[in-house]
Design an enzyme around this catalytic site. Sequence first.
Site, mmCIF file in Angstrom:
data_model
loop_
_atom_site.group_PDB
_atom_site.id
_atom_site.type_symbol
_atom_site.label_atom_id
_atom_site.label_comp_id
_atom_site.label_asym_id
_atom_site.label_seq_id
_atom_site.Cartn_x
_atom_site.Cartn_y
_atom_site.Cartn_z
ATOM 1 N N GLN A 185 32.867 37.442 41.804
ATOM 2 C CA GLN A 185 32.442 37.802 43.164
ATOM 3 C C GLN A 185 32.749 36.711 44.181
ATOM 4 O OE1 GLN A 185 31.523 40.723 44.124
ATOM 5 N NE2 GLN A 185 31.388 41.584 42.080
ATOM 6 N N ASP B 61 31.383 32.336 36.205
ATOM 7 C CA ASP B 61 31.958 33.654 36.476
ATOM 8 C C ASP B 61 32.179 33.751 37.991
ATOM 9 O OD1 ASP B 61 32.435 36.280 37.036
ATOM 10 O OD2 ASP B 61 30.759 37.071 35.878
ATOM 11 N N LYS C 161 39.294 42.522 42.491
ATOM 12 C CA LYS C 161 38.207 42.283 43.450
ATOM 13 C C LYS C 161 38.671 41.329 44.548
ATOM 14 C CE LYS C 161 34.642 42.555 39.899
ATOM 15 N NZ LYS C 161 33.992 43.843 40.036
ATOM 16 N N HIS D 245 26.261 39.510 35.529
ATOM 17 C CA HIS D 245 26.936 40.775 35.233
ATOM 18 C C HIS D 245 27.012 40.866 33.709
ATOM 19 C CE1 HIS D 245 30.401 43.501 34.803
ATOM 20 N NE2 HIS D 245 30.169 43.903 36.043
ATOM 21 N N CYS E 280 25.888 47.006 36.655
ATOM 22 C CA CYS E 280 26.193 46.168 35.476
ATOM 23 C C CYS E 280 25.395 44.871 35.494
ATOM 24 C CB CYS E 280 27.695 45.849 35.372
ATOM 25 S SG CYS E 280 28.686 47.290 35.114
HETATM 26 N N1 PLP Z 1 31.469 39.306 36.727
HETATM 27 C C1 PLP Z 1 30.979 39.774 37.872
HETATM 28 C C2 PLP Z 1 30.014 38.934 38.659
HETATM 29 C C3 PLP Z 1 31.367 41.038 38.330
HETATM 30 O O1 PLP Z 1 30.886 41.498 39.477
HETATM 31 C C4 PLP Z 1 32.282 41.779 37.551
HETATM 32 C C5 PLP Z 1 32.668 43.139 37.966
HETATM 33 O O2 PLP Z 1 31.945 43.810 38.681
HETATM 34 C C6 PLP Z 1 32.775 41.223 36.375
HETATM 35 C C7 PLP Z 1 32.353 39.983 35.987
HETATM 36 C C8 PLP Z 1 33.761 41.956 35.523
HETATM 37 O O3 PLP Z 1 34.965 42.053 36.181
HETATM 38 P P1 PLP Z 1 36.155 42.934 35.551
HETATM 39 O O4 PLP Z 1 35.558 44.273 35.264
HETATM 40 O O5 PLP Z 1 37.172 42.948 36.618
HETATM 41 O O6 PLP Z 1 36.609 42.231 34.327
#
Ligand code: PLP
Length: 431
Positions: free
Chosen positions: A225, A222, A248, A140, A386
Amino acid sequence: MTLVAEDRKSKVQETAQTAESVVAAVRAEFPYLEHKINGRTPIFLDSAASAQKARLCIETLQNALTRSYANVHRGAYSQSAQSTLAYEKARKQVAEFLGAKSEQEIVFTSGATAAINLVAYSFGANVQAGDEIIVSELEHHSNLVPWQLLAERSAAAGKPIKLRFWRITEQATLRLEDLAELLSSRTKLVAVTHASNAFGSIVPIEQVAEMTHKAGAALLVDGAQAAPHLPLSMKELGADFYAFSGHKTYGPNAIGVLWGRSERLNVLPPWQGGGEMIREVQLEKSSYREVPARFEAGTPPIAEAIALGATCDWLASQPRQLLHDYAVGLVRTAHERLGAIAGLRIHGTATDTLPIVSFTLDGVHPHDLATFLDSRAIAVRTGHHCAEPAHRALGLNGSTRASFGIYNTFEEIEALANGVAEAAEFFGSAG
Ligand code: PLP
């Protein structure tokens, strides 16, 4: 004892039934699913973007705002003390949810993005010229851009570092052999997702951690998900940093978590200055508090933290492996049903996957497909989600993504497949 075929079948049915009754009970905990859109129960297939909120999250948030609100760590009055206790209890609940060694390893942030930026800034403050950071192509943007910014800052400070990219396969997976070729004594950190938000692929983090540590580097994962779906144990995973978002994980917005191994976190400098994170302030210079306070400058999202703690507790009390297995069943069925539609291509075919399926329909723009599905109260996401580099690597401009939460059912997959098949007919897909 060997089960005869009939017994085996009934065992499978029994497990499915158990999972179905668990999912039915889970659904009842999501008020969103009780309302109607144009007379239809919404089919929400965009949980990877942001999940619906558990009843307990909503109630805890409301209670924290209406009946027991006060700032934390500041007031001499009893409500402030109670608020502080509730806030710190939430830290403990999150630590338990993550299987962390201690709540001192939990930093509240505004989300996964902020958690990753914190590490890129604070850990990044110690990089030296020639150091390398490995980032995967599956990421992402939140786990790519902060490293690009670090590379820019380091270059401007006269100590340029190098970003090295762990490329994805045609199946949208990552090969450990490819990581082995990138790792060296110059590697300072590996930044990788636990699971792809675009294609669902789960990355074997335990093995990545072993390889990364052998090279003497740190590992940031990260978990935005993975946290809503996979049972987690930081004690076993092997990462050094792990980030996730409340929204999420069926919890509140504007709050997230950075977990960091104590030995790693304790040596990092602060990344933001302000109230709460200081020990003593002089006009010229200040000293800072211990972790995690050092990383929580300013008034934190108090009610959100309390609601996140309660939601994590609730989620941890669910049969998570059973729910994940059920979700994998959903995604397999989605692959079968969607894959049978002429002109439809599914992208990302990892065997170890989260319940996320991204696809394109020949001759139909993803936005048109999503609008068509929306007319049937089916919510899906379109675009590159993204994850533009990962899409580009697969030769895609974008895709349509259906992502499932712990409340989705096989009937909803059926409705999705029927809706997409109708769209293919309506738009005269080239298939
Ligand atoms: N990392 C992953 C794999 C994501 O899917 C997302 C959001 O879609 C993020 C990071 C960013 O999350 P946030 O916008 O809640 O900070």
